[in-house]
Design a protein around this motif. Structure first.
Motif, PDB file in Angstrom:
ATOM      1  N   TRP A 130       0.856  -1.180   0.000  1.00 21.50           N
ATOM      2  CA  TRP A 130       0.000   0.000   0.000  1.00 21.50           C
ATOM      3  C   TRP A 130       0.892   1.230   0.000  1.00 21.50           C
ATOM      4  O   TRP A 130       1.882   1.298   0.733  1.00 21.50           O
ATOM      5  CB  TRP A 130      -0.911   0.024   1.222  1.00 21.50           C
ATOM      6  N   SER A 131       0.555   2.208  -0.831  1.00 21.09           N
ATOM      7  CA  SER A 131       1.410   3.382  -0.949  1.00 21.09           C
ATOM      8  C   SER A 131       0.592   4.606  -1.328  1.00 21.09           C
ATOM      9  O   SER A 131      -0.364   4.509  -2.116  1.00 21.09           O
ATOM     10  CB  SER A 131       2.490   3.148  -2.010  1.00 21.09           C
ATOM     11  N   LEU A 132       0.953   5.754  -0.769  1.00 20.48           N
ATOM     12  CA  LEU A 132       0.397   7.018  -1.221  1.00 20.48           C
ATOM     13  C   LEU A 132       0.974   7.354  -2.590  1.00 20.48           C
ATOM     14  O   LEU A 132       2.121   7.029  -2.890  1.00 20.48           O
ATOM     15  CB  LEU A 132       0.738   8.130  -0.239  1.00 20.48           C
ATOM     16  N   ALA A 133       0.191   8.043  -3.410  1.00 20.82           N
ATOM     17  CA  ALA A 133       0.666   8.418  -4.744  1.00 20.82           C
ATOM     18  C   ALA A 133       1.921   9.278  -4.659  1.00 20.82           C
ATOM     19  O   ALA A 133       2.810   9.169  -5.503  1.00 20.82           O
ATOM     20  CB  ALA A 133      -0.439   9.157  -5.506  1.00 20.82           C
ATOM     21  N   TRP A 188      -6.210   9.422  -2.304  1.00 21.99           N
ATOM     22  CA  TRP A 188      -6.773  10.132  -3.450  1.00 21.99           C
ATOM     23  C   TRP A 188      -8.217  10.576  -3.189  1.00 21.99           C
ATOM     24  O   TRP A 188      -8.633  11.660  -3.630  1.00 21.99           O
ATOM     25  CB  TRP A 188      -6.716   9.256  -4.705  1.00 21.99           C
ATOM     26  N   LEU A 189      -8.994   9.766  -2.467  1.00 26.97           N
ATOM     27  CA  LEU A 189     -10.391  10.105  -2.217  1.00 26.97           C
ATOM     28  C   LEU A 189     -10.495  11.361  -1.358  1.00 26.97           C
ATOM     29  O   LEU A 189     -11.331  12.238  -1.617  1.00 26.97           O
ATOM     30  CB  LEU A 189     -11.081   8.924  -1.519  1.00 26.97           C
ATOM     31  N   ARG A 190      -9.624  11.457  -0.353  1.00 27.13           N
ATOM     32  CA  ARG A 190      -9.627  12.636   0.514  1.00 27.13           C
ATOM     33  C   ARG A 190      -9.118  13.866  -0.252  1.00 27.13           C
ATOM     34  O   ARG A 190      -9.657  14.977  -0.101  1.00 27.13           O
ATOM     35  CB  ARG A 190      -8.742  12.372   1.725  1.00 27.13           C
ATOM     36  N   ARG A 191      -8.112  13.674  -1.076  1.00 27.27           N
ATOM     37  CA  ARG A 191      -7.595  14.801  -1.865  1.00 27.27           C
ATOM     38  C   ARG A 191      -8.664  15.331  -2.815  1.00 27.27           C
ATOM     39  O   ARG A 191      -8.781  16.537  -3.024  1.00 27.27           O
ATOM     40  CB  ARG A 191      -6.352  14.378  -2.639  1.00 27.27           C
ATOM     41  N   PHE A 226     -14.099  20.978  -2.644  1.00 24.48           N
ATOM     42  CA  PHE A 226     -14.621  21.992  -1.732  1.00 24.48           C
ATOM     43  C   PHE A 226     -13.781  23.269  -1.789  1.00 24.48           C
ATOM     44  O   PHE A 226     -14.325  24.376  -1.754  1.00 24.48           O
ATOM     45  CB  PHE A 226     -14.668  21.432  -0.307  1.00 24.48           C
ATOM     46  N   ALA A 227     -12.447  23.121  -1.868  1.00 24.65           N
ATOM     47  CA  ALA A 227     -11.573  24.295  -1.909  1.00 24.65           C
ATOM     48  C   ALA A 227     -11.849  25.142  -3.140  1.00 24.65           C
ATOM     49  O   ALA A 227     -11.721  26.377  -3.093  1.00 24.65           O
ATOM     50  CB  ALA A 227     -10.113  23.851  -1.882  1.00 24.65           C
ATOM     51  N   ALA A 228     -12.234  24.522  -4.255  1.00 21.66           N
ATOM     52  CA  ALA A 228     -12.533  25.267  -5.483  1.00 21.66           C
ATOM     53  C   ALA A 228     -13.720  26.203  -5.298  1.00 21.66           C
ATOM     54  O   ALA A 228     -13.901  27.151  -6.074  1.00 21.66           O
ATOM     55  CB  ALA A 228     -12.813  24.296  -6.633  1.00 21.66           C
ATOM     56  N   ARG A 229     -14.519  25.946  -4.262  1.00 24.05           N
ATOM     57  CA  ARG A 229     -15.683  26.796  -3.964  1.00 24.05           C
ATOM     58  C   ARG A 229     -15.519  27.528  -2.632  1.00 24.05           C
ATOM     59  O   ARG A 229     -16.503  27.968  -2.031  1.00 24.05           O
ATOM     60  CB  ARG A 229     -16.940  25.921  -3.943  1.00 24.05           C
ATOM     61  N   ASP A 230     -14.262  27.604  -2.172  1.00 26.26           N
ATOM     62  CA  ASP A 230     -13.956  28.265  -0.890  1.00 26.26           C
ATOM     63  C   ASP A 230     -14.746  27.658   0.256  1.00 26.26           C
ATOM     64  O   ASP A 230     -15.220  28.365   1.151  1.00 26.26           O
ATOM     65  CB  ASP A 230     -14.223  29.776  -0.982  1.00 26.26           C
ATOM     66  N   LEU A 231     -14.878  26.330   0.210  1.00 23.69           N
ATOM     67  CA  LEU A 231     -15.590  25.603   1.256  1.00 23.69           C
ATOM     68  C   LEU A 231     -14.650  24.604   1.916  1.00 23.69           C
ATOM     69  O   LEU A 231     -13.617  24.231   1.353  1.00 23.69           O
ATOM     70  CB  LEU A 231     -16.798  24.864   0.674  1.00 23.69           C
ATOM     71  N   ASP A 291     -15.040  17.725 -12.446  1.00 21.88           N
ATOM     72  CA  ASP A 291     -13.808  17.345 -11.756  1.00 21.88           C
ATOM     73  C   ASP A 291     -14.004  16.209 -10.769  1.00 21.88           C
ATOM     74  O   ASP A 291     -13.020  15.723 -10.191  1.00 21.88           O
ATOM     75  CB  ASP A 291     -13.233  18.555 -11.004  1.00 21.88           C
ATOM     76  N   CYS A 292     -15.242  15.791 -10.574  1.00 21.38           N
ATOM     77  CA  CYS A 292     -15.506  14.731  -9.596  1.00 21.38           C
ATOM     78  C   CYS A 292     -15.334  13.375 -10.267  1.00 21.38           C
ATOM     79  O   CYS A 292     -16.300  12.648 -10.534  1.00 21.38           O
ATOM     80  CB  CYS A 292     -16.900  14.876  -8.999  1.00 21.38           C
ATOM     81  N   ARG A 293     -14.097  13.015 -10.520  1.00 21.82           N
ATOM     82  CA  ARG A 293     -13.772  11.753 -11.164  1.00 21.82           C
ATOM     83  C   ARG A 293     -12.317  11.424 -10.871  1.00 21.82           C
ATOM     84  O   ARG A 293     -11.560  12.252 -10.373  1.00 21.82           O
ATOM     85  CB  ARG A 293     -14.014  11.810 -12.668  1.00 21.82           C
ATOM     86  N   ARG A 294     -11.918  10.218 -11.172  1.00 25.96           N
ATOM     87  CA  ARG A 294     -10.523   9.827 -10.997  1.00 25.96           C
ATOM     88  C   ARG A 294     -10.024   9.179 -12.286  1.00 25.96           C
ATOM     89  O   ARG A 294     -10.808   8.639 -13.071  1.00 25.96           O
ATOM     90  CB  ARG A 294     -10.363   8.838  -9.837  1.00 25.96           C
ATOM     91  N   THR A 295      -8.718   9.252 -12.488  1.00 27.38           N
ATOM     92  CA  THR A 295      -8.064   8.594 -13.610  1.00 27.38           C
ATOM     93  C   THR A 295      -7.079   7.596 -13.029  1.00 27.38           C
ATOM     94  O   THR A 295      -6.139   7.969 -12.332  1.00 27.38           O
ATOM     95  CB  THR A 295      -7.320   9.613 -14.498  1.00 27.38           C
TER      96      THR A 295
END
Length: 293
Positions: free
Chosen positions: A123-126, A196-199, A205-210, A259-263
């Motif tokens: 298991w590893s962080l990106a 990645w899910l937390r990021r 949320f940060a994109a909307r100042d939340l 932007d709510c997706r992952r690659t």
């Protein structure tokens, strides 16, 4: 003359930027580790760390770290190449990922096709993957978020929409889509920082100042789903997991954001010598039918 053990110790201190935690991981006394790092700096003729306040790797340390990672990686590659050449079979493959739920299908198929191969899963962080590939600590990495680093080759495996899961009795459960603004006051159950899910949650949320209201952090994805089902909060869940791993009594709602997706991408070192086992694993993962969880 620099000793191999000292270089390995330096890499751990450089990664953690904390002497006592590095000493614990290395199972050595902290004073002994401090002396080893001091001798290394004396031999190089320059400090490798800034020691004003928290220990920080400086520019010289970062430069030296990159060279040490490559050097030790080549030594490890040589050891494994000799082992493969002098033994029967195809050896060992080491795969790192942020989550293995996505990979259970190809891993099972690979093991059935190559039962004699030893598979090591890490298991590893990106953020650690590029370093581990350069050091040839692992052969292959699967990441759900971008890795911006030189010296890597990669193949995109699939793109995946990420939605929000809520209990069936939740006011949003009947909706087909929901905006981030509508989720602003909702209690979230999510992964720990770095995942990645937390990021993704923090970035949306940060994109909307939340700032998301997080009531639980967990490394157990099945636990996240169960806690959501129990009504303790809501959470982001990729469509792939929703179709394969999430229990039935829970609602999955599309999030109204492109932007709510992952690659999901497979990475390996551009200059690494991949063992036969690793090359076979790479072929299996790339050729897998990712449309079906």
């Amino acid at each position: 003359m620099m000793e191999l053990s000292t270089l390995k110790q330096f890499l751990v201190v450089a990664r953690l930027e904390h002497l006592s935690r590095a000493a614990d991981e290395l199972h050595v006394a902290q004073p002994s580790l401090s002396r080893s790092i001091a001798r290394l700096e004396s031999e190089l003729g320059t400090p490798l760390f800034d020691r004003s306040g928290r220990l920080r790797l400086n520019d010289a340390g970062k430069l030296f770290r990159d060279h040490v990672e490559r050097a030790l990686g080549e030594l490890e590659a040589g050891r494994r190449a000799v082992a493969e050449a002098t033994s029967e079979g195809v050896g060992t493959v080491r795969l790192a990922s942020e989550t293995f739920l996505t990979l259970t299908g190809p891993l099972a198929a690979y093991k059935r096709a190559h039962p004699s191969v030893e598979i090591e899963l890490h298991w590893s962080l990106a953020e650690d993957m590029a370093r581990r590939l350069r050091a040839q600590d692992v052969d292959l990495c699967v990441a759900s978020q971008p890795i911006h680093a030189e010296g890597l080759q990669s193949v995109q495996l699939f793109e995946d929409a990420v939605g929000v899961c809520v209990p069936l009795d939740h006011p949003l459960a009947s909706r087909t889509s929901v905006s981030i603004d509508e989720l602003a006051d909702q209690p979230f159950i999510t992964a720990r920082k770095g995942h990645w899910l937390r990021r993704l949650l923090d970035r949306l949320f940060a994109a909307r100042d939340l700032t998301p209201k997080i009531v639980c952090e967990s490394d157990e994805h099945s636990a996240i789903a169960e806690l959501i089902r129990a009504g303790l909060g809501i959470g982001l869940v990729p469509d792939f997991a929703r179709r394969g791993d999430i229990p039935a009594p829970i609602a999955w709602i599309s999030v109204d954001s492109p932007d709510c997706r992952r690659t999901v991408t497979l990475h390996w070192g551009a200059d690494s010598h991949l063992s036969t086992a690793a090359r076979l694993m790479r072929t299996t993962i790339i050729g897998w039918n990712w449309t079906t969880p």
